[in-house]
Design a protein around this motif. Sequence first.
Motif, mmCIF file in Angstrom:
data_model
loop_
_atom_site.group_PDB
_atom_site.id
_atom_site.type_symbol
_atom_site.label_atom_id
_atom_site.label_comp_id
_atom_site.label_asym_id
_atom_site.label_seq_id
_atom_site.Cartn_x
_atom_site.Cartn_y
_atom_site.Cartn_z
ATOM 1 N N ARG A 167 0.824 -1.214 0.000
ATOM 2 C CA ARG A 167 0.000 0.000 0.000
ATOM 3 C C ARG A 167 0.858 1.264 0.000
ATOM 4 N NH1 ARG A 167 -2.770 -3.394 3.560
ATOM 5 N NH2 ARG A 167 -4.911 -3.856 2.958
ATOM 6 N N GLY A 168 0.638 2.086 -0.992
ATOM 7 C CA GLY A 168 1.265 3.405 -1.006
ATOM 8 C C GLY A 168 2.688 3.455 -1.521
ATOM 9 N N VAL A 169 3.257 2.293 -1.870
ATOM 10 C CA VAL A 169 4.646 2.302 -2.357
ATOM 11 C C VAL A 169 4.766 1.441 -3.606
ATOM 12 C CG1 VAL A 169 5.633 2.676 -0.063
ATOM 13 C CG2 VAL A 169 5.296 0.340 -0.896
ATOM 14 N N GLY A 170 5.952 1.434 -4.192
ATOM 15 C CA GLY A 170 6.138 0.679 -5.424
ATOM 16 C C GLY A 170 6.626 -0.734 -5.215
#
Lengths: 438, 457
Positions: A167-170
Motif C-alpha cells: 500500500r502506497g509504495v512501489g
Amino acid sequence: MHALIEQARKTVDQAELYWRRRRTLTVGYQNYALQQVEENDLSSVALRAIDDGKLGNAYGIFPDVNGLIDDAKASAGYGDRATFSFAPAASYPTVETYDEQTAQLTSQDLIDVCETIKGRIHKALPDIPFGIRCQAETSDLLVESSEGAAGESRSTGFGIVFGASFRGVGTRILKGERSISPFDVGGSLIDEFIEWYRWGEDTSTPSTGRMPVILAPEAAFLVLLPLLMGVSGDLVSKKTSPLLDRIGEPIFSERLTVIDDPLASGDPNGRPFDDEGVPCAAKPIVEKGVLKDYILDLRSAAALDRSSNGNGFKRALFGGGAEASPTPWFANPQIEAGDESWRDLVSGLKEGLLITSGMGFHSGNYPQGQFAVQAVGYHIIDGAVVGRLDKTMISGDIYKDLQNVRAVSRECRPGVGSLLSAGKAPYILLDSLQVAGA
Amino acid sequence: MKDRLAAIAAELPADYADIRFEENRKVRILYEGKKLSEVAMTAMSGGHARAYANGGKAISSFSDPERAGPIAESTCNSAALVGTLRDKKLRLAEAPVIADSFLLSPAQDPRRISLKEKLDLATHYNEMILAEPNVITSQTYYDEFASRRVFVNSEGSAIEYELLNCGIVGFIVAKKGNVVQRVRFAFGGCEDFGRLLGREDDLKKQIVKACELLDAEPVKAGIFPVILDPSEAGVFIHEAFGHLSEGDGLQNNPAFRDRLKLQTDLGRPILNATDDPTLEGRPGHFVVDDEGVRGVKTHLITEGVLTGRLHSRETAAEFDEPLSGNMRAVDAPFTPLVRMSNVFIEPGDSSFDEMISSIDHGYYLVGSKGGQTSGDQFTFGAQWGFQIDNGRLGPMVSDINMSGELFSTLQAISMVGDDLRFNERGGCGKGTPMQTNRKSGTGAPHVKIDAVTIGGV
C-alpha cells in the motif's frame, strides 16, 4: 528439408533455419479489474548462412523469403570467418512439452481462473492494488540445417503470475506458477501471498554491516545469472570468465548443486534441441560446490575445441527471440533442494534478511559474479519477520559469499517474476552478505 | 496498405478501433573483441490492432497482413467481452483526426549509407579500443532501426510516418590481475549518421577511464550526499521520476494517484523537469505517437510542483488531463505504452565547483550504467565515481549502485547545475513482455542530492 533451406543452398554453402510460430492468449487484471484480453499470432524467422567461409545472418517477422536469403548472403559477404559448421543430423530426446488442453483454452477459460484467484485474495485483502496475468501459449519451433539437423517441436505453456504493490509504495510481491498444462493455483500459494503481503505492511531498515541472508527462489537470479556468465563458453573462450580453467575446483559451498535440465517432463522450459538444432541434455554445472562443466553453443565450442553441449539459445538478459544470435544460455537451471524447511531457516535467525528480489541487478558487474542491488524482501529479528525492507541494499560476490552456505531448503520453486524466466531454486541461507541500511 | 487498412478500421464493430502496420529494417554489426560476431539484417513486417467496445479493451498482434481484417474483428469481440466484466468502463479522450505523412530526411541518412561504410566505422572504433594494452576485449555494436508505419483508426485518422535511429554503442573491458572493469560508450542515437563520425576523442576518454578504474577502490556502502553528473542525473530523472509521470502506471494504482495529484509539491523551487518529443536530434524525437496523436512538450515539474503528466488517450480521459502524445510501441509485435520521449531536468544556476565544495564526505558519480524502478523505488548504477572529502574531489571509486525512494530523494535535490547536457543514446525497458525502446532520451545538468543509499563493500 525445409524449402527455404533448399532454396538457400542454391546460393550459399551452408544454411540454418530457425522458424517459430507463437500464439499467445493473455488476460490481465489490475487493481482487481479485468483490463484487457490480448491475442497474438506471430511468426519469426532467422536464417544463418555460411558462404565462402564467412558467416551471415538475417532475421525477419513474416518476411519476404527471397529477401531473407539475399540478406543472409549479403551479410555473409562482410561476415567473420565461420569457425564452425551448422549442426549435423542427430536423434533428439523425447521431452513432454505439449498439452492439447492448453492449446484449446479460450479467453473465458483464463478469465475464470483469474476470477477464482481474485475472489480468494479479495476476501483477505480487499483494498490492495492486486493484479493477475494469465497466459496460455502454443509454440511451433523448427530448426533445420543444410548439414542435417532437423528439429521440430510443439510446446504449450500455461502461466499465472499474481501480486500487488504494498500500500502506497512501489515495492511489490509476486507469486506464480507455470506448467505445460492448465492448473488451478493451489490454496497454499494464495495463503502464502496473503501471509507475505501482511508481513510487508510495516517496514524495517537493518543496520549497515554483514548479516545472514536467505535468498528466496524468486531471488535465485542473483546467483544463477552471474553463474550463467561464468560458465558461458562465450566468456570462457574470450578469457573474461571468472571461472576460466576452474573445472574440477570448488567454487561454492558443498551444499550447492546446480544442474541444467532441459529434459524435465511437463516443464514449460523443456527442450529436445537447442536453437541451433543440437540435442539437449541434462548436465551438472556445479556438483556439491565443484564446477563440473561450461555450457556451449556451436561457436564457443569450436573456439574451445569441443562439441556443443546443446546450450545455444537465442536468449538474452533483456529480449532474446529470433533476432538474437544463439549464445550459451541455461535451458532450465535447477538448484537442488536441501532438507530443511524454509520456515525453519527464518525462525533460526537472530537477525537477517529474507530476499525476494533485487532491483538494479543489470547495472552491476554481474559477469564477474558481483551484484549490488536494492534489496526487496523482509527483515528478520529473533526468528520472526518484523517488516519489509526499506532503504536497504545488499551486495556480494557469488564466488566469495556462496562459499559459506548454512542451509538449503527442501522447498523448490520457479523464480516467477524474476529476470531469469526459467529454472527452479530452493531457499538458500548464506552465512552473510554486505548490507547497506540505516 | 493504408487505404485497405482504413477501410477495415471504418467497418469494425467497436466504439473505437485502430490498426498499425509496420515494415521495418534493422542493421546490426557486432564486434566482440577482435571477432566480428555478427553482421545481420532484419526485415520485419507486422501489425497490431486495438479495440475498445462496451467499455472494454482488447489487443492483437499479427504477422500476416492478409489476416488484418478477421483479427481486428476478433479483437473487437474480445473487447466487448472485457466490457461486460468491467464495472468502470474505459473511455478515450477526444483527439484530432490526422490524415498526413511524416517522413524523415536527415542530413546523413543511414538508410543510404552502404553496409561496408558502417562496418568500416565499427571496425575503426573497435580497433582503437583493442589497441590499449590493458584492454582485454571489447564489444562494439552498430545498430540501426528504420521503421515505416501506417496508422489508421475508426475515426478517420490515416497516417504514414517514419522512425529512424542509428548508433554505435559498446563496452571497453580492461583487466589487471584479477580485476576486470567495463566502461560503456555510446554515440548517435538519432536519425543522423553524421553524429557517429569523428568521435575518436570521445572514445579515447572512455578507454582511459576503463583503465583507470582498474586501480579504483570499490565504493563504501552507506548513505551519502552525492553529485550526479549530467548523464547520471538524466537517468535518475527518467528512472526515479519519469516512470511515475506515465499515466498508465498510475491508472490502476490508487495510492500513487493520490500522492501524485497535479500541484503536489515534489521538490524545491530549483527543480524543473520536462518531457519534449519535439527536440530534433535527440533520441526521443517523434512527430506523432503510435495512437495517432501529436507529441507535445509537457512540463512535468515546475519550480518543484507537479504540473504535468504523460498520457495515452485512455489515461488522458481517466485523469481528465490534456493529451501529450506519448503512446508508443517499439516494434510491430508490440502494443503501444505510455512512454517518455526526451525527459530532462532543466538547468539551474549552481556551478560544478560550488556543488563539490558543499560536501564534506560524499561521492561524485559519473556516467549512467542503467537503472530499474518499481513505483517509488529506484536503483541505478554509475560507471565510475570519485570520493569527495572536505569539499574536494578525491580518489576514483568503482562498482557503484545506488538506490532510493522517489519522494524523499526529489526533496533532497539541493543544488541544480547550470550545465544541461543530453545523453546521446536512448534506452528504456517497460512492459510485459519487455519493450526496450531506443527512442527515449534523457538529459540533465549536474545535480546534488543530499542523501542516497549506496551499495558497496
